[in-house]
Design an enzyme around this catalytic site. Structure first.
Site, PDB file in Angstrom:
ATOM      1  CB  CYS A  43      -7.518   5.831  -8.590  1.00 23.67           C
ATOM      2  SG  CYS A  43      -5.865   5.627  -9.260  1.00 23.67           S
ATOM      3  N   GLY A  64       0.448 -11.170 -12.834  1.00 28.84           N
ATOM      4  CA  GLY A  64      -0.035 -11.632 -11.533  1.00 28.84           C
ATOM      5  C   GLY A  64       0.733 -12.860 -11.097  1.00 28.84           C
ATOM      6  N   GLY A  65       1.830 -12.648 -10.389  1.00 22.28           N
ATOM      7  CA  GLY A  65       2.573 -13.761  -9.798  1.00 22.28           C
ATOM      8  C   GLY A  65       3.529 -14.486 -10.714  1.00 22.28           C
ATOM      9  N   GLY A  73       6.571  -8.194 -11.785  1.00 18.82           N
ATOM     10  CA  GLY A  73       6.654  -7.209 -10.712  1.00 18.82           C
ATOM     11  C   GLY A  73       7.277  -7.828  -9.486  1.00 18.82           C
ATOM     12  CB  THR A  75      -2.617  -5.869  -6.234  1.00 14.18           C
ATOM     13  OG1 THR A  75      -3.121  -4.555  -6.021  1.00 14.18           O
ATOM     14  CG2 THR A  75      -1.172  -5.803  -6.683  1.00 14.18           C
ATOM     15  CB  ALA A 100      -0.911  -0.009   1.223  1.00 15.14           C
ATOM     16  CB  ILE A 101       3.195   2.518  -2.611  1.00 15.95           C
ATOM     17  CG1 ILE A 101       3.787   1.096  -2.748  1.00 15.95           C
ATOM     18  CG2 ILE A 101       4.283   3.573  -2.685  1.00 15.95           C
ATOM     19  CD1 ILE A 101       4.690   0.674  -1.640  1.00 15.95           C
TER      20      ILE A 101
END
Lengths: 300, 325
Positions: free
Chosen positions: B139, B255-256, B277, B202, B80-81
């Protein structure tokens, strides 16, 4: 990363990935371990305050950041002191000599000793001890700097070092009679503090011991002091307060959960006071060493 | 499925929305800063990837969330940046000029609290050397009670439509898995003008310190990534491909992904490119390994490039329609 740094590309290729062989895994009381690995490229350029990001075990998606305690350029080895605080380091402690771990490093901005202030007061608490050992030994190895490191360490569990009895040192209470043998052998003065009634240790906080030493210095001597601290946040806050009280500069090394550790994710950012107001700085590449006043400003 | 093939070695390069990708790998937004951070690592090069998606950028600078921002979970991690970034003006004027666009394709990631914000940030990037624009529709919409734009197909489409009006650059819409019907959302985004889709963002989650009885993440909730979400991401790519594939809209599957086989699975499911990522955090030199692995796979299967592999999943049954439950 500033624009100038980006343009020059001087940052490129400064961090290495090494499959490092575990040479030793020393066990100490209270789940403390000293890990020695062969990682010659990192050892060659590591500086006090820099750290490495280590894969503790296969299957764990994240690495763990560990401060470098010693970097032996001749032997190409790195030493890390760690205490088990979760699954990752627990699994690292089970790795044995001959095993390989991936080590990413060296990372971070190191401590910045000031030659104008050669009296260096190094304060380490718990798992914050390692960079203080590195800094003290680095200073002692310098031939022309005239550094005078004094290492004060605090712990509530037995220290993971061989200790020796020493005589009194100016400005320090006689009750603090134990010192770290390895440092003593290099003519580095060290003393220990603990609230756990450990033999030969000053009974109190390590920052109280630091204040006691500072209060015994003349004004001119105070002007030659820089403090360096690494440890739990309350200890760092106390160190920053002591530095403010005596008017000496203080650099602190911070810890935070990390993901990438190379500045890409900003997962380790903390609030830092700058000339332009509060900024979120990455502990990994903007730190881990920051000016104490920037991260622990006086209460309004 | 193994076929010997004569001729030149297979190529891992491809064309994505008209952009030349040297590799199917795209480095994901939020993982590699503004494109230069990972080059600190010896052996890492942006030339090894097809594209780099820069950190999420908003109209005004943002400090982001308080610590802790990341935390390891079983086979994954939460983050949670909080969209920490210096604002689009600084990115365009000070960061983009320092990037080497000869190395890879740099893709902006646009974020906003209102549709007008999204459009304005997109407009600024349109007047820059950036190669493409990814829209992060996850967002919160501050005018609709904080509901994420991407959770509602109509809102997703309005964001894409507004951005489409102000740029001729390729638009990639990053779809959220935190919604009921990702296929409908994909269809709306394509109809609104999206040139490509990124699947998935995510999955929201949290972690608790039971001793302290407090959330571990400073923002309380965070996005789950890493191997833990791979099966979910794979299914979403498969589902979105059924909508996007017939329309010729390419997908970045993400994703992963942690190794070559993961990447191949996503391509077979329908991805034209694969996003990396969290996998980079464990192995910073992962891209070269995956590039090499994909090349070996193509050679082993007698394929010239990945085009014949995209969406090549063979489904069981006469209709190919999977049972949902």
């Amino acid at each position: 990363m500033t624009t100038a740094e980006t343009t020059s590309k001087s940052h490129r290729g400064t961090i290495f990935v090494e499959d490092a062989e575990i040479l030793e895994q020393f066990t100490h009381p209270a789940d403390q371990f000293v890990l020695r690995v062969r990682a010659p490229r990192i050892a060659e350029v590591a500086m006090p305050g820099s750290f490495a990001h280590i894969t503790c075990a296969p299957g764990l998606p994240m690495r763990r950041p560990l401060s470098i305690m010693r970097a032996d350029r001749d032997e190409g080895t790195l030493d890390f002191l760690y205490k088990i605080v979760g699954e990752g380091l627990g699994r690292l402690s089970q790795r044995r000599p001959g095993d390989s771990v991936s080590v990413l490093g060296p990372i971070g901005q190191p401590f910045r000793p000031d030659p104008e202030r050669p009296r260096s007061l190094l304060i380490g608490g718990g798992v914050g001890i390692p960079p203080m050992v590195f800094l003290a030994e680095h200073m002692a190895a310098g031939t022309d700097s005239g550094w005078q490191p004094l290492v004060l360490m605090g712990s509530e569990v037995p220290f993971p070092f061989r200790l020796t009895r020493v005589g009194e040192h100016r400005g320090l209470p006689g009750a603090a009679s134990a010192a770290i043998e390895d440092l003593q052998a290099k003519d580095i003065v060290s003393r220990l503090a603990s609230m756990a009634d450990l033999d030969g240790c000053y009974r109190g906080y390590v920052t109280d011991l630091a204040a006691e030493w500072l209060s015994g210095l003349a004004d001119k001597e105070i002007d030659e002091v820089t403090m360096f601290a690494c440890g739990p946040t309350p200890m760092l806050e106390a160190a920053a307060a002591v530095a403010r009280r005596f008017g000496v500069p203080c650099q602190v090394s911070l810890e935070e959960y990390m993901a990438c550790a190379v500045g890409g994710c900003a997962g380790c950012a903390v609030a830092v006071r700058t000339d332009d107001g509060v900024a979120m700085k990455r502990v990994c590449v903007d730190g881990p060493v920051f000016d104490a006043e920037a991260v622990f400003p006086p209460a309004a | 499925m193994t076929t010997a093939r004569n001729g030149p070695p297979p190529s891992i390069a491809s064309s994505f929305c008209g952009l030349h990708f040297a590799s199917p790998i795209v480095l994901l937004s939020g993982c590699v800063g503004f494109g230069e951070e990972y080059t600190r690592i010896e052996g890492f090069s942006n030339t090894d990837v097809g594209g780099v998606v820069l950190k999420g950028t908003t109209l005004e600078p943002r400090l982001g969330n308080p610590p802790h921002r990341v935390y390891e979970t079983p086979m994954g991690m939460l983050n949670a940046i909080g969209l920490q970034n210096p604002g689009v003006e600084h990115v365009v004027s000070s960061i983009l000029p320092a990037l080497d666009f000869g190395e890879t394709r740099f893709i902006a990631n646009v974020c906003g609290s209102t549709i007008d914000d999204y459009a304005e940030v997109t407009r600024r990037f349109d007047d820059s050397p950036i190669d493409a624009i990814e829209i992060n529709i996850s967002c919160p919409n501050i005018k609709e009670g904080g509901v994420a734009f991407g959770n509602v197909p109509e809102m997703s489409a309005r964001v894409v439509e507004a951005c489409r009006k102000v740029t001729g650059k390729p638009i990639i819409t990053k779809l959220s898995p935190n919604q009921t019907d990702i296929q409908t959302n994909a269809r709306y985004c394509i109809e609104a003008g999206s040139d490509a889709l990124a699947v998935i963002n995510t999955i929201m989650g949290m972690a608790i310190d039971a001793e302290k009885r407090q959330p571990i993440i400073g923002n309380v909730q965070g996005g789950l990534s890493g191997p833990a979400i791979k099966p979910i991401a794979l299914l979403k790519v498969h589902q979105v491909y059924q909508v996007a594939g017939p329309l010729g809209i390419p997908i970045i599957g993400q994703g992963g992904i942690c190794d070559t086989n993961d990447a191949l699975e996503f391509i077979v499911a329908g991805a034209s490119a694969v996003g990396i990522g969290t996998g980079l955090f464990y192995d910073p030199l992962l891209c070269r390994t995956i590039n090499s692995g994909i090349g070996d796979y193509l050679a082993r299967h007698g394929l010239e490039d990945i085009s014949g592999l995209i969406g090549s999943l063979e489904l069981p049954g006469p209709t190919g329609a999977p049972e949902v439950c």
